[in-house]
Design a protein around this motif. Sequence first.
Motif, PDB file in Angstrom:
ATOM      1  N   HIS A   1       0.828  -1.206   0.000  1.00  0.00           N
ATOM      2  CA  HIS A   1       0.000   0.000   0.000  1.00  0.00           C
ATOM      3  C   HIS A   1       0.862   1.257   0.000  1.00  0.00           C
ATOM      4  CE1 HIS A   1      -2.354   3.268   1.845  1.00  0.00           C
ATOM      5  NE2 HIS A   1      -3.375   2.732   1.201  1.00  0.00           N
TER       6      HIS A   1
ATOM      7  N   ILE B   1      -9.817  -7.127   3.098  1.00  0.00           N
ATOM      8  CA  ILE B   1     -10.562  -5.935   2.688  1.00  0.00           C
ATOM      9  C   ILE B   1     -10.544  -4.989   3.876  1.00  0.00           C
ATOM     10  CG2 ILE B   1     -12.767  -5.003   1.898  1.00  0.00           C
ATOM     11  CD1 ILE B   1     -13.405  -7.738   0.714  1.00  0.00           C
ATOM     12  N   ASP B   2      -9.893  -3.848   3.712  1.00  0.00           N
ATOM     13  CA  ASP B   2      -9.716  -2.903   4.797  1.00  0.00           C
ATOM     14  C   ASP B   2     -10.157  -1.518   4.322  1.00  0.00           C
ATOM     15  OD1 ASP B   2      -8.014  -0.819   6.382  1.00  0.00           O
ATOM     16  OD2 ASP B   2      -7.805  -2.650   7.569  1.00  0.00           O
ATOM     17  N   ASP B   3     -10.993  -0.854   5.103  1.00  0.00           N
ATOM     18  CA  ASP B   3     -11.511   0.456   4.703  1.00  0.00           C
ATOM     19  C   ASP B   3     -10.414   1.486   4.495  1.00  0.00           C
ATOM     20  OD1 ASP B   3     -14.090  -0.512   4.805  1.00  0.00           O
ATOM     21  OD2 ASP B   3     -14.471   0.203   6.850  1.00  0.00           O
ATOM     22  N   ARG B   4      -9.304   1.331   5.206  1.00  0.00           N
ATOM     23  CA  ARG B   4      -8.217   2.307   5.117  1.00  0.00           C
ATOM     24  C   ARG B   4      -7.267   2.016   3.969  1.00  0.00           C
ATOM     25  NH1 ARG B   4      -6.488   0.576  10.937  1.00  0.00           N
ATOM     26  NH2 ARG B   4      -6.875  -1.348   9.774  1.00  0.00           N
TER      27      ARG B   4
ATOM     28  N   GLY C   1      -7.876  -0.663   1.348  1.00  0.00           N
ATOM     29  CA  GLY C   1      -8.465  -1.212   0.135  1.00  0.00           C
ATOM     30  C   GLY C   1      -8.424  -2.728   0.187  1.00  0.00           C
ATOM     31  N   ILE C   2      -8.306  -3.350  -0.978  1.00  0.00           N
ATOM     32  CA  ILE C   2      -8.313  -4.812  -1.083  1.00  0.00           C
ATOM     33  C   ILE C   2      -6.933  -5.295  -1.517  1.00  0.00           C
ATOM     34  CG2 ILE C   2      -9.451  -6.817  -2.099  1.00  0.00           C
ATOM     35  CD1 ILE C   2     -11.795  -4.956  -2.792  1.00  0.00           C
TER      36      ILE C   2
ATOM     37  N   MET D   1     -12.171  -6.860  -6.155  1.00  0.00           N
ATOM     38  CA  MET D   1     -13.223  -7.234  -5.210  1.00  0.00           C
ATOM     39  C   MET D   1     -13.736  -8.631  -5.489  1.00  0.00           C
ATOM     40  SD  MET D   1     -15.257  -6.455  -2.681  1.00  0.00           S
ATOM     41  CE  MET D   1     -15.369  -4.675  -2.473  1.00  0.00           C
TER      42      MET D   1
END
Length: 216
Positions: free
Chosen positions: A147, A172-175, A177-178, A199
């Motif tokens: 990332h 999958i992490d909101d901060r 992404g995937i 996704m």
Amino acid sequence: MKNIQVYIRSLADLLDLSIQDFVSRSEYHHYKKVRIYQYRDELIAKALNIPILQLHYETAEQGKPYLQNQSLHFNHSHSQDDYALALSQNVQDLGIDIESLDRKIRFEALAKHAFHPEEYQCWKALEEDVHYWFKVWTTKEAILKAHGMGIRLDLNTLNTQMHPTHDSGQIIDDRLGIFAYQCFDLGHAMLSVAWRSGMGCGAFVVPKIQILKESI
């Protein structure tokens, strides 16, 4: 087919000098860093079939280096014993981490500090399996390096959802992404490679990852 090449080389082979050849530890670590970056450039230039002097690096907003005017993506890591470099023409946002399995670690203390509660519970259920511990640790590092965030995120808030027996997965992490990852138990070391993923299960396709062990 997406491809990732991973070059691995023993630091003992890579470094011509040892810490005993230097008057201070800081001088030795500077020499090691310079030699590692020289070797990285040698491998990248060879992959691109260009002279090393034509390699031009830029730094992304969060500090991750990338090649200017080149489609080759890369990331590298080193342990106390090995150096590893991941290269790909068609997989972006690469991250890699390697750790020696005989590294002296306070496993319990670090697990409490760095593992997500689900990872910690799974590790305990596996009777504190060392290989699972290193899979979780190296995967966290590889994902954050992929990332570009590095260690600016609290490790215990990132859940790799590491399976007790499988060596690949997706987060999958909101901060962040995937991201997807693949772990490799090399016998003496644990290696994890991570990359940005699409996704859903249909998009979770593990690239062909080729491990290339370099020697003198």
